[in-house]
Design a protein around this motif. Structure first.
Motif, PDB file in Angstrom:
ATOM      1  N   HIS A  49       0.832  -1.198   0.000  1.00  0.00           N
ATOM      2  CA  HIS A  49       0.000   0.000   0.000  1.00  0.00           C
ATOM      3  C   HIS A  49       0.871   1.253   0.000  1.00  0.00           C
ATOM      4  O   HIS A  49       0.543   2.242  -0.652  1.00  0.00           O
ATOM      5  N   GLN A  50       1.977   1.216   0.733  1.00  0.00           N
ATOM      6  CA  GLN A  50       2.910   2.341   0.715  1.00  0.00           C
ATOM      7  C   GLN A  50       3.414   2.595  -0.703  1.00  0.00           C
ATOM      8  O   GLN A  50       3.455   3.736  -1.166  1.00  0.00           O
ATOM      9  N   ALA A  51       3.807   1.513  -1.386  1.00  0.00           N
ATOM     10  CA  ALA A  51       4.351   1.645  -2.742  1.00  0.00           C
ATOM     11  C   ALA A  51       3.292   2.136  -3.724  1.00  0.00           C
ATOM     12  O   ALA A  51       3.575   2.989  -4.586  1.00  0.00           O
ATOM     13  N   ILE A  52       2.069   1.631  -3.601  1.00  0.00           N
ATOM     14  CA  ILE A  52       0.997   2.076  -4.496  1.00  0.00           C
ATOM     15  C   ILE A  52       0.703   3.550  -4.252  1.00  0.00           C
ATOM     16  O   ILE A  52       0.567   4.330  -5.204  1.00  0.00           O
ATOM     17  N   LEU A  57       1.128   9.336  -5.750  1.00  0.00           N
ATOM     18  CA  LEU A  57       1.627  10.699  -5.524  1.00  0.00           C
ATOM     19  C   LEU A  57       2.443  11.194  -6.720  1.00  0.00           C
ATOM     20  O   LEU A  57       2.292  12.329  -7.164  1.00  0.00           O
ATOM     21  N   ARG A  58       3.296  10.293  -7.258  1.00  0.00           N
ATOM     22  CA  ARG A  58       4.113  10.666  -8.408  1.00  0.00           C
ATOM     23  C   ARG A  58       3.234  10.925  -9.630  1.00  0.00           C
ATOM     24  O   ARG A  58       3.435  11.911 -10.350  1.00  0.00           O
ATOM     25  N   LEU A  59       2.242  10.073  -9.846  1.00  0.00           N
ATOM     26  CA  LEU A  59       1.343  10.253 -10.982  1.00  0.00           C
ATOM     27  C   LEU A  59       0.565  11.561 -10.867  1.00  0.00           C
ATOM     28  O   LEU A  59       0.379  12.275 -11.862  1.00  0.00           O
ATOM     29  N   GLU A  60       0.109  11.875  -9.677  1.00  0.00           N
ATOM     30  CA  GLU A  60      -0.611  13.130  -9.448  1.00  0.00           C
ATOM     31  C   GLU A  60       0.311  14.322  -9.709  1.00  0.00           C
ATOM     32  O   GLU A  60      -0.092  15.304 -10.331  1.00  0.00           O
ATOM     33  N   GLU A  61       1.548  14.234  -9.236  1.00  0.00           N
ATOM     34  CA  GLU A  61       2.515  15.303  -9.464  1.00  0.00           C
ATOM     35  C   GLU A  61       2.782  15.506 -10.959  1.00  0.00           C
ATOM     36  O   GLU A  61       2.941  16.628 -11.417  1.00  0.00           O
ATOM     37  N   GLY A  65      -3.108  11.617 -13.322  1.00  0.00           N
ATOM     38  CA  GLY A  65      -4.290  11.033 -12.708  1.00  0.00           C
ATOM     39  C   GLY A  65      -3.951   9.760 -11.960  1.00  0.00           C
ATOM     40  O   GLY A  65      -2.874   9.189 -12.134  1.00  0.00           O
ATOM     41  N   THR A  66      -4.891   9.321 -11.138  1.00  0.00           N
ATOM     42  CA  THR A  66      -4.658   8.130 -10.315  1.00  0.00           C
ATOM     43  C   THR A  66      -5.743   7.076 -10.519  1.00  0.00           C
ATOM     44  O   THR A  66      -6.021   6.299  -9.618  1.00  0.00           O
ATOM     45  N   ASP A  67      -6.340   7.058 -11.703  1.00  0.00           N
ATOM     46  CA  ASP A  67      -7.344   6.038 -11.966  1.00  0.00           C
ATOM     47  C   ASP A  67      -6.675   4.664 -12.048  1.00  0.00           C
ATOM     48  O   ASP A  67      -5.462   4.550 -12.213  1.00  0.00           O
ATOM     49  N   THR A  68      -7.472   3.622 -11.943  1.00  0.00           N
ATOM     50  CA  THR A  68      -6.951   2.253 -11.872  1.00  0.00           C
ATOM     51  C   THR A  68      -6.046   1.914 -13.042  1.00  0.00           C
ATOM     52  O   THR A  68      -4.956   1.372 -12.852  1.00  0.00           O
ATOM     53  N   SER A  69      -6.467   2.219 -14.260  1.00  0.00           N
ATOM     54  CA  SER A  69      -5.647   1.836 -15.420  1.00  0.00           C
ATOM     55  C   SER A  69      -4.333   2.604 -15.461  1.00  0.00           C
ATOM     56  O   SER A  69      -3.291   2.039 -15.799  1.00  0.00           O
ATOM     57  N   THR A  70      -4.345   3.881 -15.088  1.00  0.00           N
ATOM     58  CA  THR A  70      -3.101   4.659 -15.072  1.00  0.00           C
ATOM     59  C   THR A  70      -2.149   4.124 -14.004  1.00  0.00           C
ATOM     60  O   THR A  70      -0.947   3.966 -14.254  1.00  0.00           O
ATOM     61  N   VAL A  71      -2.679   3.818 -12.822  1.00  0.00           N
ATOM     62  CA  VAL A  71      -1.840   3.268 -11.758  1.00  0.00           C
ATOM     63  C   VAL A  71      -1.255   1.932 -12.205  1.00  0.00           C
ATOM     64  O   VAL A  71      -0.050   1.703 -12.093  1.00  0.00           O
ATOM     65  N   TYR A  72      -2.106   1.061 -12.740  1.00  0.00           N
ATOM     66  CA  TYR A  72      -1.621  -0.253 -13.165  1.00  0.00           C
ATOM     67  C   TYR A  72      -0.589  -0.132 -14.291  1.00  0.00           C
ATOM     68  O   TYR A  72       0.437  -0.811 -14.268  1.00  0.00           O
ATOM     69  N   ASP A  73      -0.837   0.736 -15.258  1.00  0.00           N
ATOM     70  CA  ASP A  73       0.092   0.900 -16.382  1.00  0.00           C
ATOM     71  C   ASP A  73       1.458   1.407 -15.946  1.00  0.00           C
ATOM     72  O   ASP A  73       2.457   1.188 -16.630  1.00  0.00           O
ATOM     73  N   ASN A  74       1.525   2.087 -14.809  1.00  0.00           N
ATOM     74  CA  ASN A  74       2.781   2.652 -14.327  1.00  0.00           C
ATOM     75  C   ASN A  74       3.388   1.862 -13.169  1.00  0.00           C
ATOM     76  O   ASN A  74       4.407   2.259 -12.617  1.00  0.00           O
ATOM     77  N   MET A  75       2.767   0.762 -12.823  1.00  0.00           N
ATOM     78  CA  MET A  75       3.230  -0.052 -11.709  1.00  0.00           C
ATOM     79  C   MET A  75       4.449  -0.868 -12.124  1.00  0.00           C
ATOM     80  O   MET A  75       4.434  -1.502 -13.172  1.00  0.00           O
ATOM     81  N   PRO A  76       5.511  -0.864 -11.322  1.00  0.00           N
ATOM     82  CA  PRO A  76       6.653  -1.732 -11.619  1.00  0.00           C
ATOM     83  C   PRO A  76       6.217  -3.192 -11.579  1.00  0.00           C
ATOM     84  O   PRO A  76       5.421  -3.570 -10.721  1.00  0.00           O
ATOM     85  N   THR A  80       3.392  -5.718  -7.726  1.00  0.00           N
ATOM     86  CA  THR A  80       2.139  -6.410  -7.430  1.00  0.00           C
ATOM     87  C   THR A  80       1.485  -6.887  -8.711  1.00  0.00           C
ATOM     88  O   THR A  80       1.936  -6.577  -9.797  1.00  0.00           O
ATOM     89  N   SER A  81       0.425  -7.643  -8.567  1.00  0.00           N
ATOM     90  CA  SER A  81      -0.292  -8.159  -9.730  1.00  0.00           C
ATOM     91  C   SER A  81      -1.598  -7.396  -9.927  1.00  0.00           C
ATOM     92  O   SER A  81      -2.070  -6.721  -9.025  1.00  0.00           O
ATOM     93  N   LEU A  82      -2.180  -7.528 -11.091  1.00  0.00           N
ATOM     94  CA  LEU A  82      -3.458  -6.876 -11.377  1.00  0.00           C
ATOM     95  C   LEU A  82      -4.533  -7.343 -10.406  1.00  0.00           C
ATOM     96  O   LEU A  82      -5.361  -6.564  -9.976  1.00  0.00           O
TER      97      LEU A  82
END
Length: 121
Positions: A49-52, A57-61, A65-76, A80-82
């Motif tokens: 949860h800390q990493a997500i 925060l980085r995406l917002e900066e 945006g922080t929608d699910t697809s944007t977060v997932y697309d930028n996740m190392p 974590t998994s989908l």
């Protein structure tokens, strides 16, 4: 000094459920509202949860945006998994501004309790 990382079981404490609910609510609304000045990644008890949240925060900066697809697309890939990322979306009773504020208060209170325990208070 940050609290030790924890892995949560099937029978998750309310603290972990609040963390998931907040992350899910933020992904549904697609932005961090006024959460970012009040909440630090270290306030989350779960390291995923800390990493997500750190990623959000980085995406917002970066104004992405922080929608699910944007977060997932930028996740190392190693984070974590989908399946895990989508799981917070099942736990969103109130993805409105007041509900989000309630989750933030709960997470901050739990973070304070962890810090006090760590300091031996």
């Amino acid at each position: 000094m940050t609290a030790p990382a924890r892995a949560y079981e099937q029978d998750e404490p309310a603290e972990c459920q609040s963390e998931k609910s907040l992350l899910g609510a933020l992904m549904v609304v697609g932005h961090l509202h006024d959460v970012s000045p009040e909440l630090r990644p270290e306030d989350f008890g779960n390291v995923q949860h800390q990493a997500i949240y750190r990623l959000m925060l980085r995406l917002e900066e970066d104004e992405m945006g922080t929608d699910t697809s944007t977060v997932y697309d930028n996740m190392p890939p190693d984070l974590t998994s989908l399946t895990y990322l989508a799981s917070p979306l099942d736990r969103i009773p109130r993805p409105d501004e007041e509900g989000i504020k309630d989750y933030v208060r709960c997470i901050r209170a739990a973070a304070l309790r962890r810090r006090m325990q760590q300091w031996g208070a």
